[in-house]
Scaffold this active site. Structure first.
Site, PDB file in Angstrom:
ATOM      1  N   LYS A 207       0.977  -1.018   0.048  1.00  0.00           N
ATOM      2  CA  LYS A 207       0.155   0.053  -0.241  1.00  0.00           C
ATOM      3  C   LYS A 207       1.029   1.338   0.037  1.00  0.00           C
ATOM      4  O   LYS A 207       1.710   1.402   0.793  1.00  0.00           O
ATOM      5  CB  LYS A 207      -0.953   0.092   1.174  1.00  0.00           C
ATOM      6  CG  LYS A 207      -1.943   1.351   1.215  1.00  0.00           C
ATOM      7  CD  LYS A 207      -2.483   1.388   2.501  1.00  0.00           C
ATOM      8  CE  LYS A 207      -2.966   2.829   2.719  1.00  0.00           C
ATOM      9  NZ  LYS A 207      -3.723   3.174   3.652  1.00  0.00           N
TER      10      LYS A 207
ATOM     11  N   GLY B 159      -8.642   9.123   9.649  1.00  0.00           N
ATOM     12  CA  GLY B 159      -9.096   9.004  10.887  1.00  0.00           C
ATOM     13  C   GLY B 159     -10.367  10.001  11.372  1.00  0.00           C
ATOM     14  O   GLY B 159     -10.588  10.192  12.325  1.00  0.00           O
TER      15      GLY B 159
ATOM     16  N   ALA C  47      -9.768   5.165   3.700  1.00  0.00           N
ATOM     17  CA  ALA C  47      -9.391   6.405   4.724  1.00  0.00           C
ATOM     18  C   ALA C  47     -10.787   7.065   4.867  1.00  0.00           C
ATOM     19  O   ALA C  47     -11.372   7.556   3.678  1.00  0.00           O
ATOM     20  CB  ALA C  47      -8.299   7.221   4.302  1.00  0.00           C
ATOM     21  N   GLY C  48     -11.267   7.734   5.988  1.00  0.00           N
ATOM     22  CA  GLY C  48     -12.265   8.432   6.359  1.00  0.00           C
ATOM     23  C   GLY C  48     -13.624   8.082   6.553  1.00  0.00           C
ATOM     24  O   GLY C  48     -14.563   8.996   6.640  1.00  0.00           O
TER      25      GLY C  48
ATOM     26  N   ASN D 113      -9.661   1.594   9.446  1.00  0.00           N
ATOM     27  CA  ASN D 113      -8.999   1.331  10.795  1.00  0.00           C
ATOM     28  C   ASN D 113      -9.878   1.844  11.925  1.00  0.00           C
ATOM     29  O   ASN D 113     -10.291   1.182  12.738  1.00  0.00           O
ATOM     30  CB  ASN D 113      -7.421   1.654  10.542  1.00  0.00           C
ATOM     31  CG  ASN D 113      -6.671   0.963  11.931  1.00  0.00           C
ATOM     32  OD1 ASN D 113      -7.168   0.497  12.843  1.00  0.00           O
ATOM     33  ND2 ASN D 113      -5.490   1.166  11.850  1.00  0.00           N
ATOM     34  N   THR D 114      -9.549   3.216  12.065  1.00  0.00           N
ATOM     35  CA  THR D 114     -10.042   3.892  13.226  1.00  0.00           C
ATOM     36  C   THR D 114     -11.402   3.610  13.648  1.00  0.00           C
ATOM     37  O   THR D 114     -11.803   3.318  14.930  1.00  0.00           O
ATOM     38  CB  THR D 114      -9.756   5.457  13.073  1.00  0.00           C
ATOM     39  OG1 THR D 114      -8.665   5.643  12.493  1.00  0.00           O
ATOM     40  CG2 THR D 114      -9.795   6.040  14.332  1.00  0.00           C
TER      41      THR D 114
END
Lengths: 278, 387
Positions: free
Chosen positions: A112, A173, A200-201, A222-223
């Site tokens: 990645k 995040g 992301a996001g 992830n977050t």
């Protein structure tokens, strides 16, 4: 895309660079309250890829890195694929070096590619990204670049030989979901053959589902899972949302219409009622 | 004359960090013969407990720690003051114990971190003002006038505390020796199938307690090292009286006041058992946090940058396990001072170690103690906080 089969709402396979990826939800491995909870969350999500970031200074100690051993054990038993990432790099040369270290350490050509251009928003640097992508593809890597939703950039990354592109939904995040919906729709429409992953996001399962309904091939997050009050349950929720979204895309969403339309046929009603005058 | 101690059990402890020192001291106080063995040299301590900031912060840690640790942390919070009093009685020296609570703040752009924290508190049913006080900018200024003015909201966790850990460790070791215990440094302990060797020589003991943290992988192969880096500064002119945590999406940083105008700022958390010196990147992150918390600290002097490795188990919870020679205790991870007294209580209650801990101190009476504490706090709140 595979034809939907008989009564089973089976999901079509996700294939990248000729390899079947065993899931459309991909997960990161940071920020969990503990490695045990991370393991249970991965179990609940059944992710296709699991990302791991490599740090230049500590990479050489991977052999006795306890955290890595836990992830590796899980990968061995689950069939998920490791996706090392170049998080924290700010230039093409740094990212190329780190990618090579990751290949050596993990024995994988997947990478990645992340090159940050602005520290506060962690926005990708499109120029350095393209330089790094070209070089890494030439070196035999299977490069999955984290990029913005810019059509020209995505096209050039694909032209450079990246087997997929990973535009952001929102800054890493933030959990804001798909910020530029129109841009992402355009991307899907203009690059219908490309494998595209929202990276992301994403903060809510509904946002992941929205990405899948738009026809994106997978989501990486992830977050939203790791920082949930109950990460394991949130991982399940995202898995269900991603499945539902993909099924909806496969099934074909209805087209939005301006005018109300009764879904129950009203037999015998003359056509002149349609103009609203009785 | 027969030695009255001859028939008592004899304990050998591997690892003179926080857990080993506390166990050695509690056992020696009971008259047991105790021998402790530490791999590091006496004047170059290697224990994570030496590098730690030594906060007892169950509330602030709740969103980022494993389930169950909150209750253990509260037990420890109640046991510490009594143990420090006993230690003072024995040695004549007091270990400073900060009990003015702690503050959580976030930059205006990161207010969602405070909302996230509030959500965790709500989920855990924590709402009493004695445990959690939302504070505005004016109240923050009232509590800590030297904190930067741009913090407009935060939380005060009135029951959190912190202690002077380096002094504590020295005093515990002195107390052990005063009570007849022996501490051997530069001593490498190896647990065999049956026996135990120290620097290659067999050493017998009725019971071994392996408290070695990351060094105890031999007794628990799941232990892994998690690197932490801290920064010490000296700023006698700047008075911040309580620990202050800066909530941030990417970092967990806190400033903890120590004696003589010193502060410790920590701590990074890197998945590696690397003990090499602090990196430029980590130093920059920590120094930025110092400056953001109080621009007055810009003139502080950096007196130490150090790194160490915390022992973590996959669950991030402590674990007591039986080994052929006795017990192995490990996995206190980032929470040594938060958990150690509660872990000792478990060792007494579940493994019958004679540690002279009154469970009432951490449970039944604790309710009364908490009640008293709450009344005290209410008064303090009225005095300290503007309406």
């Amino acid at each position: 895309m595979a034809e939907p089969t008989n009564s089973e709402p089976a999901l079509d396979n996700l294939v990248i660079d000729g390899e079947v990826i065993p899931g459309r939800l991909w997960l990161g491995t940071s920020l969990y309250p503990s490695p045990s909870i991370m393991g249970q969350s991965l179990q609940a999500a059944g992710p296709g890829f699991v990302t791991v970031s490599v740090r230049r200074q500590t990479a050489c100690q991977i052999e006795d890195n306890g955290h890595w051993q836990l992830i590796d054990d899980w990968l061995q038993q689950s069939g998920s694929i490791l996706l090392p990432n170049t998080a924290g790099c700010h230039s093409a040369s740094e990212a190329i070096l780190l990618a090579n270290m990751a290949r050596e350490l993990f024995g994988s050509r997947w990478i990645k590619l992340e090159v940050i251009g602005e520290d506060y928003s962690l926005q990708p640097d499109p120029f350095e990204l393209l330089v790094a992508a070209r070089e890494l593809v030439a070196q035999g890597f299977r490069v999955l670049p984290y990029c913005t939703e810019d059509l020209v950039l995505c096209q050039k990354l694909l032209d450079a030989g990246c087997p997929a592109v990973m535009p952001w939904g929102a800054p890493i995040g933030t959990g804001r979901g798909l910020q530029n919906l129109q841009g992402l729709k355009t991307l899907r429409e203009r690059l219908p053959e490309a494998v595209m992953v929202i990276d992301a996001g994403l903060g809510k399962p509904s946002q992941a589902m929205q990405a899948m309904e738009l026809g994106f091939d997978a989501v990486l997050l992830n977050t939203a899972v790791a920082r949930a009050l109950d990460p394991v349950q949130m991982a399940s929720a995202f898995a269900a949302a991603v499945n539902g979204g993909r099924q909806a895309w496969q099934a074909g969403l209805m087209i939005e219409r301006q005018q109300a339309q009764a879904s129950t046929p009203t037999l015998g009603l003359p056509f002149w009622h349609q103009d609203g005058k009785a | 004359m027969p030695d009255p101690l001859q028939n008592r059990p004899q304990f050998a402890i591997a690892g003179v960090g926080l857990l080993g020192s506390l166990l050695g001291w509690r056992l020696a106080r009971q008259g047991y013969r105790v021998n402790l063995f530490e791999q590091a040299s006496e004047h170059t301590p290697a224990a994570a407990a030496y590098t730690a900031a030594a906060m007892i912060a169950p509330w602030a840690e709740l969103p980022v720690c494993a389930p169950g640790l909150f209750e253990l942390g509260k037990q420890s919070r109640l046991l510490w003051p009594q143990w420090l009093a006993e230690l003072q009685q024995q040695t004549g020296e007091a270990v400073p114990f900060g009990n003015r609570g702690s503050l959580l703040v976030a930059h205006p752009a990161d207010q969602s971190e405070l909302t996230d924290f509030a959500q965790h508190m709500q989920r855990a049913g924590i709402s009493s003002p004695a445990q959690l006080q939302p504070v505005n900018g004016e109240q923050l200024h009232q509590l800590e006038p030297e904190l930067a003015g741009h913090f407009q909201s935060g939380f005060w966790l009135p029951q959190e505390s912190h202690l002077e850990n380096r002094q504590l460790l020295v005093l515990l070791q002195r107390a052990i020796r005063q009570l007849g215990g022996q501490i051997q440094y530069d001593a490498e302990v190896r647990f065999g199938d049956v026996d135990v060797q120290v620097n290659g020589q067999p050493v017998a003991a009725e019971q071994w307690l392996d408290c070695r943290g990351v060094g105890g992988k031999q007794s628990n192969s799941q232990v892994r090292g998690v690197r932490g880096e801290v920064l010490w500064i000296e700023a006698p002119d700047v008075v911040i009286s309580r620990p202050v945590r800066l909530l941030h999406p990417r970092y967990h940083l806190y400033l903890v006041p120590k004696s003589a105008g010193r502060y410790i700022l920590g701590a990074t958390e890197i998945e590696s058992d690397d003990r090499s010196p602090v990196s430029v990147r980590s130093a920059l992150e920590m120094l930025s946090a110092v400056y953001a918390l109080s621009p007055k600290l810009a003139e502080a002097r950096i007196i130490e940058l150090s790194s160490n490795v915390r022992p973590g188990l996959p669950s991030h919870q402590p674990e007591i396990r039986q080994i052929p020679q006795g017990l192995a205790i490990n996995g206190l991870f980032r929470h040594g001072y938060l958990l150690a007294p509660a872990v000792l209580l478990q060792l007494q209650q579940q493994w019958q170690l004679p540690l002279d801990i009154s469970p009432a101190d951490a449970s039944v009476d604790a309710v009364l103690l908490q009640h008293a504490l709450q009344q005290e706090l209410q008064q303090e709140l009225q005095q300290e906080l503007p309406a």
